[in-house]
Design an enzyme around this catalytic site. Structure first.
Site, PDB file in Angstrom:
ATOM      1  N   LYS A  81      23.770  24.350   2.560  1.00 12.78           N
ATOM      2  CA  LYS A  81      24.523  25.543   2.153  1.00 12.78           C
ATOM      3  C   LYS A  81      25.133  25.384   0.761  1.00 12.78           C
ATOM      4  O   LYS A  81      25.548  26.364   0.150  1.00 12.78           O
ATOM      5  CB  LYS A  81      25.595  25.901   3.184  1.00 12.78           C
ATOM      6  CG  LYS A  81      26.747  24.941   3.291  1.00 12.78           C
ATOM      7  CD  LYS A  81      27.776  25.459   4.304  1.00 12.78           C
ATOM      8  CE  LYS A  81      28.975  24.546   4.397  1.00 12.78           C
ATOM      9  NZ  LYS A  81      29.985  25.047   5.334  1.00 12.78           N
ATOM     10  N   ASP A  82      25.190  24.131   0.234  1.00  6.66           N
ATOM     11  CA  ASP A  82      25.714  23.904  -1.120  1.00  6.66           C
ATOM     12  C   ASP A  82      24.651  24.061  -2.202  1.00  6.66           C
ATOM     13  O   ASP A  82      24.980  24.086  -3.389  1.00  6.66           O
ATOM     14  CB  ASP A  82      26.305  22.489  -1.238  1.00  6.66           C
ATOM     15  CG  ASP A  82      27.535  22.289  -0.376  1.00  6.66           C
ATOM     16  OD1 ASP A  82      28.202  23.291  -0.063  1.00  6.66           O
ATOM     17  OD2 ASP A  82      27.821  21.130  -0.024  1.00  6.66           O
ATOM     18  N   ARG A 129      33.519  34.224   2.713  1.00  2.00           N
ATOM     19  CA  ARG A 129      32.683  34.711   3.819  1.00  2.00           C
ATOM     20  C   ARG A 129      33.461  34.683   5.133  1.00  2.00           C
ATOM     21  O   ARG A 129      33.456  35.654   5.898  1.00  2.00           O
ATOM     22  CB  ARG A 129      31.425  33.827   3.935  1.00  2.00           C
ATOM     23  CG  ARG A 129      30.623  34.049   5.207  1.00  2.00           C
ATOM     24  CD  ARG A 129      29.542  32.981   5.372  1.00  2.00           C
ATOM     25  NE  ARG A 129      30.076  31.631   5.495  1.00  2.00           N
ATOM     26  CZ  ARG A 129      30.556  31.111   6.600  1.00  2.00           C
ATOM     27  NH1 ARG A 129      30.599  31.824   7.716  1.00  2.00           N
ATOM     28  NH2 ARG A 129      31.014  29.870   6.627  1.00  2.00           N
ATOM     29  N   ARG A 130      34.127  33.569   5.402  1.00  2.00           N
ATOM     30  CA  ARG A 130      34.903  33.471   6.642  1.00  2.00           C
ATOM     31  C   ARG A 130      36.080  34.435   6.613  1.00  2.00           C
ATOM     32  O   ARG A 130      36.389  35.083   7.623  1.00  2.00           O
ATOM     33  CB  ARG A 130      35.399  32.034   6.838  1.00  2.00           C
ATOM     34  CG  ARG A 130      34.287  31.053   7.229  1.00  2.00           C
ATOM     35  CD  ARG A 130      34.763  29.615   7.219  1.00  2.00           C
ATOM     36  NE  ARG A 130      33.710  28.699   7.662  1.00  2.00           N
ATOM     37  CZ  ARG A 130      33.605  27.447   7.267  1.00  2.00           C
ATOM     38  NH1 ARG A 130      34.470  26.941   6.394  1.00  2.00           N
ATOM     39  NH2 ARG A 130      32.641  26.664   7.721  1.00  2.00           N
ATOM     40  N   ARG A 151      41.690  24.117   0.220  1.00  2.00           N
ATOM     41  CA  ARG A 151      40.633  23.185  -0.192  1.00  2.00           C
ATOM     42  C   ARG A 151      40.897  21.864   0.497  1.00  2.00           C
ATOM     43  O   ARG A 151      41.911  21.674   1.127  1.00  2.00           O
ATOM     44  CB  ARG A 151      40.686  22.944  -1.715  1.00  2.00           C
ATOM     45  CG  ARG A 151      40.062  24.001  -2.608  1.00  2.00           C
ATOM     46  CD  ARG A 151      38.563  24.091  -2.591  1.00  2.00           C
ATOM     47  NE  ARG A 151      37.818  22.836  -2.654  1.00  2.00           N
ATOM     48  CZ  ARG A 151      37.417  22.228  -3.760  1.00  2.00           C
ATOM     49  NH1 ARG A 151      37.736  22.710  -4.938  1.00  2.00           N
ATOM     50  NH2 ARG A 151      36.697  21.126  -3.695  1.00  2.00           N
ATOM     51  N   ARG A 157      42.299  19.416   5.903  1.00  2.00           N
ATOM     52  CA  ARG A 157      42.357  20.760   6.490  1.00  2.00           C
ATOM     53  C   ARG A 157      42.971  20.741   7.887  1.00  2.00           C
ATOM     54  O   ARG A 157      43.823  21.565   8.208  1.00  2.00           O
ATOM     55  CB  ARG A 157      40.949  21.374   6.511  1.00  2.00           C
ATOM     56  CG  ARG A 157      40.430  21.638   5.103  1.00  2.00           C
ATOM     57  CD  ARG A 157      39.046  22.234   5.094  1.00  2.00           C
ATOM     58  NE  ARG A 157      38.537  22.310   3.733  1.00  2.00           N
ATOM     59  CZ  ARG A 157      37.803  23.300   3.249  1.00  2.00           C
ATOM     60  NH1 ARG A 157      37.502  24.326   4.007  1.00  2.00           N
ATOM     61  NH2 ARG A 157      37.381  23.284   2.004  1.00  2.00           N
ATOM     62  N   CYS A 248      26.776  30.843  -3.606  1.00  2.00           N
ATOM     63  CA  CYS A 248      27.126  30.325  -2.272  1.00  2.00           C
ATOM     64  C   CYS A 248      28.617  30.443  -1.985  1.00  2.00           C
ATOM     65  O   CYS A 248      29.065  30.089  -0.902  1.00  2.00           O
ATOM     66  CB  CYS A 248      26.633  28.888  -2.095  1.00  2.00           C
ATOM     67  SG  CYS A 248      27.383  27.682  -3.175  1.00  2.00           S
TER      68      CYS A 248
END
Length: 323
Positions: A81-82, A129-130, A151, A157, A248
């Site tokens: 996805k990166d 997106r989330r 981040r 997190r 992305c």
């Protein structure tokens, strides 16, 4: 005499090292050669800015690709996805192994599920997106959520929840599975609620495009790790992303899944979503077709859905369009 070790370029994060370690073991099995991890720091690792600000696309892969092209490493492992959707000159994605769980998950205080979060709950994520999909879900279900941009690595997190600074964070199931922290997941978010990032849960094993017999031998060896159905699915997802001309870090979700009758896989369904980060406007659509047998067929599936989404106004919802 033991054969010279293959050098695998990897980011330094705990997750990247775990992913690369799994691939290293598999490559060692198919080649009979030892594999050593070469840690490389990328711009995305050292920047404290949010991904959308530092450009999103490619910030975690450029340094790895440069090391590959300079011959400092023999191959590299990326979170798919990166990876930018445009091919990199001189490099070949030799393998896309079987995909991990592509879903997003919640890690919440008190073991809460998404539907149980308290009114006004603060939910952390670094992904537009989330944010778009969580806010759309909250609006549709009469929930009050505040999405908070964050981040940091997985430890950082989850630490926001443990310290009480946030009520929950959203992470990728694949990452938590790979570092052995799946037991901290409090809710798996259904893909009907939050579609994952294109390629989420999949890895790309990249090496130099073969110009010598030794390089051709490495491409052939790495390709033994490739899973054709995973490759077809993620190619369709990334084709959708590319056709939307989105980077992305844009609020685009996509997931291709196989539809079958018992053990017989008959079709592939591709779902896509684009939304404003506040969740007020969302375009979500899907298309179904035969399981792609070629790269071009997988690309066509993604382009077809992107065209339908653009016709429904998807372009106006993305904010930044990749140049």
């Amino acid at each position: 005499m033991t054969e010279k070790a293959l050098r695998l370029g990897t980011r330094r994060s705990k997750l990247a090292m775990a992913q690369s370690g799994h691939v290293a073991e598999a490559v060692s099995r198919v080649t009979g050669r030892p594999v050593e991890l070469v840690e490389i720091t990328t711009h995305g690792d050292v920047s404290r800015e949010h991904l959308a600000q530092i450009g999103g696309t490619g910030v975690f892969v450029a340094a790895l690709r440069e090391a590959l092209l300079r011959g400092e490493v023999d191959f590299a492992v990326h979170s798919l996805k990166d990876l930018p959707t445009q091919p990199a000159e001189g490099l070949t994605p030799a393998a896309i192994p079987v995909r991990e769980d592509p879903r997003d998950v919640l890690v919440a205080a008190g073991g809460a599920k998404l539907a149980d979060l308290p009114r006004g709950a603060r939910v952390g994520t670094g992904s537009p997106r989330r944010m778009a999909q969580l806010n759309a879900y909250a609006r549709a279900h009469g929930l009050e959520l505040e999405t908070v941009p964050i981040r940091g690595n997985v430890d950082t997190r989850i630490g926001f929840v443990e310290s009480g600074e946030l009520d929950a964070v959203v992470l990728a199931a694949a990452g938590l599975n790979r570092i052995g922290r799946a037991d901290e997941i409090t809710d798996f978010l259904p893909v009907d609620t939050v579609l994952p990032a294109p390629g989420q849960g999949a890895l790309a094993v990249e090496c130099r495009t073969a110009r010598t017999p030794a390089e051709a031998e490495l491409v052939a060896a790495l390709s033994q790790l490739d899973d054709p159905l995973t490759r077809a699915a993620v190619t369709a997802e990334r084709s959708l992303l590319a056709a939307l001309e989105a980077g992305c870090s844009a609020p685009v979700g996509a997931l291709a899944g196989l539809l079958g009758d018992g053990q017989i896989v008959k079709e592939m369904r591709l779902r896509g979503v684009v939304g404003t980060t506040d969740g007020s406007r969302v375009v979500q659509m899907s298309t179904t077709g035969p399981v792609p047998q070629t790269h071009e067929q997988a690309m066509a599936l993604g382009r077809e859905l992107a065209e339908e989404m653009l016709a429904r106004g998807a372009a106006g919802l993305m904010g930044e369009r990749a140049q």
